[in-house]
Design a protein around this motif. Sequence first.
Motif, PDB file in Angstrom:
ATOM      1  N   ARG A 278      -0.529  12.418  -9.018  1.00 23.98           N
ATOM      2  CA  ARG A 278      -1.685  13.304  -8.831  1.00 23.98           C
ATOM      3  C   ARG A 278      -2.410  12.982  -7.531  1.00 23.98           C
ATOM      4  O   ARG A 278      -2.787  13.868  -6.769  1.00 23.98           O
ATOM      5  CB  ARG A 278      -2.655  13.180 -10.010  1.00 23.98           C
ATOM      6  N   PHE A 279      -2.598  11.684  -7.282  1.00 21.88           N
ATOM      7  CA  PHE A 279      -3.301  11.258  -6.075  1.00 21.88           C
ATOM      8  C   PHE A 279      -2.542  11.701  -4.824  1.00 21.88           C
ATOM      9  O   PHE A 279      -3.133  12.215  -3.877  1.00 21.88           O
ATOM     10  CB  PHE A 279      -3.483   9.731  -6.081  1.00 21.88           C
ATOM     11  N   THR A 280      -1.230  11.516  -4.836  1.00 21.88           N
ATOM     12  CA  THR A 280      -0.406  11.928  -3.693  1.00 21.88           C
ATOM     13  C   THR A 280      -0.457  13.435  -3.505  1.00 21.88           C
ATOM     14  O   THR A 280      -0.547  13.925  -2.375  1.00 21.88           O
ATOM     15  CB  THR A 280       1.049  11.464  -3.883  1.00 21.88           C
ATOM     16  N   LYS A 281      -0.439  14.173  -4.603  1.00 22.55           N
ATOM     17  CA  LYS A 281      -0.516  15.635  -4.506  1.00 22.55           C
ATOM     18  C   LYS A 281      -1.853  16.066  -3.908  1.00 22.55           C
ATOM     19  O   LYS A 281      -1.915  16.980  -3.091  1.00 22.55           O
ATOM     20  CB  LYS A 281      -0.328  16.265  -5.882  1.00 22.55           C
ATOM     21  N   ASP A 282      -2.926  15.377  -4.278  1.00 20.85           N
ATOM     22  CA  ASP A 282      -4.263  15.729  -3.787  1.00 20.85           C
ATOM     23  C   ASP A 282      -4.491  15.324  -2.331  1.00 20.85           C
ATOM     24  O   ASP A 282      -5.131  16.048  -1.573  1.00 20.85           O
ATOM     25  CB  ASP A 282      -5.345  15.080  -4.652  1.00 20.85           C
ATOM     26  N   THR A 283      -3.984  14.146  -1.944  1.00 28.31           N
ATOM     27  CA  THR A 283      -4.291  13.613  -0.611  1.00 28.31           C
ATOM     28  C   THR A 283      -3.122  13.672   0.362  1.00 28.31           C
ATOM     29  O   THR A 283      -3.326  13.611   1.574  1.00 28.31           O
ATOM     30  CB  THR A 283      -4.739  12.144  -0.701  1.00 28.31           C
ATOM     31  N   GLY A 284      -1.902  13.736  -0.164  1.00 27.46           N
ATOM     32  CA  GLY A 284      -0.722  13.692   0.694  1.00 27.46           C
ATOM     33  C   GLY A 284      -0.438  12.293   1.214  1.00 27.46           C
ATOM     34  O   GLY A 284       0.314  12.115   2.166  1.00 27.46           O
ATOM     35  N   VAL A 285      -1.037  11.289   0.586  1.00 33.09           N
ATOM     36  CA  VAL A 285      -0.917   9.908   1.063  1.00 33.09           C
ATOM     37  C   VAL A 285      -0.394   9.022  -0.058  1.00 33.09           C
ATOM     38  O   VAL A 285      -0.757   9.190  -1.222  1.00 33.09           O
ATOM     39  CB  VAL A 285      -2.299   9.376   1.533  1.00 33.09           C
ATOM     40  N   ARG A 286       0.453   8.087   0.317  1.00 32.76           N
ATOM     41  CA  ARG A 286       0.874   7.022  -0.594  1.00 32.76           C
ATOM     42  C   ARG A 286       0.995   5.741   0.218  1.00 32.76           C
ATOM     43  O   ARG A 286       0.981   5.768   1.438  1.00 32.76           O
ATOM     44  CB  ARG A 286       2.172   7.369  -1.312  1.00 32.76           C
ATOM     45  N   TRP A 287       1.123   4.642  -0.458  1.00 35.91           N
ATOM     46  CA  TRP A 287       1.180   3.344   0.199  1.00 35.91           C
ATOM     47  C   TRP A 287       2.536   3.114   0.848  1.00 35.91           C
ATOM     48  O   TRP A 287       3.571   3.541   0.349  1.00 35.91           O
ATOM     49  CB  TRP A 287       0.914   2.230  -0.811  1.00 35.91           C
ATOM     50  N   SER A 288       2.518   2.419   1.980  1.00 34.29           N
ATOM     51  CA  SER A 288       3.726   1.933   2.633  1.00 34.29           C
ATOM     52  C   SER A 288       3.462   0.508   3.078  1.00 34.29           C
ATOM     53  O   SER A 288       2.365   0.193   3.558  1.00 34.29           O
ATOM     54  CB  SER A 288       4.062   2.788   3.857  1.00 34.29           C
ATOM     55  N   GLU A 289       4.446  -0.337   2.942  1.00 32.09           N
ATOM     56  CA  GLU A 289       4.291  -1.729   3.378  1.00 32.09           C
ATOM     57  C   GLU A 289       4.035  -1.817   4.878  1.00 32.09           C
ATOM     58  O   GLU A 289       3.473  -2.789   5.363  1.00 32.09           O
ATOM     59  CB  GLU A 289       5.527  -2.549   2.993  1.00 32.09           C
ATOM     60  N   LEU A 290       4.423  -0.802   5.619  1.00 31.31           N
ATOM     61  CA  LEU A 290       4.153  -0.786   7.060  1.00 31.31           C
ATOM     62  C   LEU A 290       2.656  -0.781   7.358  1.00 31.31           C
ATOM     63  O   LEU A 290       2.226  -1.195   8.437  1.00 31.31           O
ATOM     64  CB  LEU A 290       4.821   0.425   7.713  1.00 31.31           C
ATOM     65  N   LEU A 291       1.859  -0.333   6.402  1.00 31.51           N
ATOM     66  CA  LEU A 291       0.410  -0.305   6.605  1.00 31.51           C
ATOM     67  C   LEU A 291      -0.193  -1.705   6.663  1.00 31.51           C
ATOM     68  O   LEU A 291      -1.338  -1.877   7.078  1.00 31.51           O
ATOM     69  CB  LEU A 291      -0.264   0.531   5.516  1.00 31.51           C
ATOM     70  N   ARG A 292       0.561  -2.717   6.276  1.00 33.03           N
ATOM     71  CA  ARG A 292       0.083  -4.100   6.411  1.00 33.03           C
ATOM     72  C   ARG A 292       0.038  -4.526   7.880  1.00 33.03           C
ATOM     73  O   ARG A 292      -0.666  -5.451   8.242  1.00 33.03           O
ATOM     74  CB  ARG A 292       0.977  -5.055   5.631  1.00 33.03           C
ATOM     75  N   LEU A 293       0.798  -3.839   8.725  1.00 33.79           N
ATOM     76  CA  LEU A 293       0.801  -4.136  10.159  1.00 33.79           C
ATOM     77  C   LEU A 293      -0.421  -3.480  10.791  1.00 33.79           C
ATOM     78  O   LEU A 293      -0.574  -2.261  10.742  1.00 33.79           O
ATOM     79  CB  LEU A 293       2.080  -3.609  10.811  1.00 33.79           C
ATOM     80  N   SER A 294      -1.284  -4.268  11.376  1.00 34.15           N
ATOM     81  CA  SER A 294      -2.550  -3.735  11.898  1.00 34.15           C
ATOM     82  C   SER A 294      -2.333  -2.693  12.996  1.00 34.15           C
ATOM     83  O   SER A 294      -3.145  -1.787  13.159  1.00 34.15           O
ATOM     84  CB  SER A 294      -3.424  -4.873  12.425  1.00 34.15           C
ATOM     85  N   TYR A 295      -1.248  -2.807  13.733  1.00 35.14           N
ATOM     86  CA  TYR A 295      -1.000  -1.876  14.831  1.00 35.14           C
ATOM     87  C   TYR A 295      -0.292  -0.599  14.383  1.00 35.14           C
ATOM     88  O   TYR A 295      -0.174   0.349  15.151  1.00 35.14           O
ATOM     89  CB  TYR A 295      -0.165  -2.547  15.929  1.00 35.14           C
ATOM     90  N   PHE A 296       0.180  -0.563  13.145  1.00 38.74           N
ATOM     91  CA  PHE A 296       0.947   0.597  12.697  1.00 38.74           C
ATOM     92  C   PHE A 296       0.024   1.784  12.448  1.00 38.74           C
ATOM     93  O   PHE A 296      -0.942   1.702  11.696  1.00 38.74           O
ATOM     94  CB  PHE A 296       1.732   0.274  11.422  1.00 38.74           C
ATOM     95  N   ASP A 297       0.339   2.893  13.091  1.00 39.60           N
ATOM     96  CA  ASP A 297      -0.429   4.128  12.933  1.00 39.60           C
ATOM     97  C   ASP A 297       0.511   5.193  12.362  1.00 39.60           C
ATOM     98  O   ASP A 297       1.301   5.788  13.097  1.00 39.60           O
ATOM     99  CB  ASP A 297      -0.983   4.579  14.285  1.00 39.60           C
ATOM    100  N   PRO A 298       0.448   5.430  11.058  1.00 40.73           N
ATOM    101  CA  PRO A 298       1.385   6.376  10.440  1.00 40.73           C
ATOM    102  C   PRO A 298       1.202   7.813  10.915  1.00 40.73           C
ATOM    103  O   PRO A 298       2.090   8.639  10.729  1.00 40.73           O
ATOM    104  CB  PRO A 298       1.074   6.253   8.946  1.00 40.73           C
ATOM    105  N   ILE A 299       0.095   8.101  11.537  1.00 34.21           N
ATOM    106  CA  ILE A 299      -0.142   9.456  12.034  1.00 34.21           C
ATOM    107  C   ILE A 299       0.550   9.657  13.380  1.00 34.21           C
ATOM    108  O   ILE A 299       1.207  10.666  13.612  1.00 34.21           O
ATOM    109  CB  ILE A 299      -1.656   9.731  12.129  1.00 34.21           C
ATOM    110  N   LYS A 300       0.444   8.683  14.255  1.00 37.40           N
ATOM    111  CA  LYS A 300       1.057   8.801  15.580  1.00 37.40           C
ATOM    112  C   LYS A 300       2.517   8.373  15.601  1.00 37.40           C
ATOM    113  O   LYS A 300       3.278   8.818  16.441  1.00 37.40           O
ATOM    114  CB  LYS A 300       0.281   7.958  16.591  1.00 37.40           C
ATOM    115  N   PHE A 301       2.914   7.484  14.688  1.00 38.37           N
ATOM    116  CA  PHE A 301       4.255   6.923  14.733  1.00 38.37           C
ATOM    117  C   PHE A 301       5.255   7.676  13.860  1.00 38.37           C
ATOM    118  O   PHE A 301       6.376   7.230  13.688  1.00 38.37           O
ATOM    119  CB  PHE A 301       4.241   5.456  14.295  1.00 38.37           C
ATOM    120  N   ILE A 302       4.867   8.804  13.332  1.00 39.77           N
ATOM    121  CA  ILE A 302       5.749   9.558  12.444  1.00 39.77           C
ATOM    122  C   ILE A 302       6.904  10.157  13.245  1.00 39.77           C
ATOM    123  O   ILE A 302       6.720  10.618  14.364  1.00 39.77           O
ATOM    124  CB  ILE A 302       4.974  10.658  11.688  1.00 39.77           C
ATOM    125  N   VAL A 303       8.085  10.117  12.675  1.00 40.40           N
ATOM    126  CA  VAL A 303       9.258  10.729  13.287  1.00 40.40           C
ATOM    127  C   VAL A 303       9.544  12.009  12.516  1.00 40.40           C
ATOM    128  O   VAL A 303       9.664  11.996  11.291  1.00 40.40           O
ATOM    129  CB  VAL A 303      10.476   9.788  13.217  1.00 40.40           C
TER     130      VAL A 303
END
Length: 133
Positions: A34-59
């Motif tokens: 439900r949360f993913t459907k509402d926000t379009g977001v889920r957890w990724s272990e890559l988010l532990r990296l402070s420099y990782f930007d899932p918005i800019k680094f998306i392929v």
Amino acid sequence: MDNIDEWFVTRDLAEFRENAHEWRRCSSNASRKRFTKDTGVRWSELLRLSYFDPIKFIVIDPMHCLFLGIARWIVKRIWVDEGILNQQSFIKIQKKMDEFQIPSDLGRIPGKIHCGEGFSNFTADQCIIMVLI
């Protein structure tokens, strides 16, 4: 169609990260869905990296996104819904496509473009052939 500037809004990285942490705090698979459907977001272990930007680094995967998702959306929302393409247009396009001959190892030329909402019944391979023609 009037508010095209609102179609693609860049997400806020801080909000994205907060939502990802919220997803982790969900107590069940159903609440996570439900949360993913509402926000379009889920957890990724890559988010532990402070420099990782899932918005800019998306392929962007061209087959699934472009040929199966965005291309169909463009045809439906912009070309068909706005009246740029209609049933007669699809019939003309199909006649032109039927005139082409492509090597057999590339697959078949898409048929029945005039059925459904135009291009809606195409596979990824057929979308690629359509773009290449």
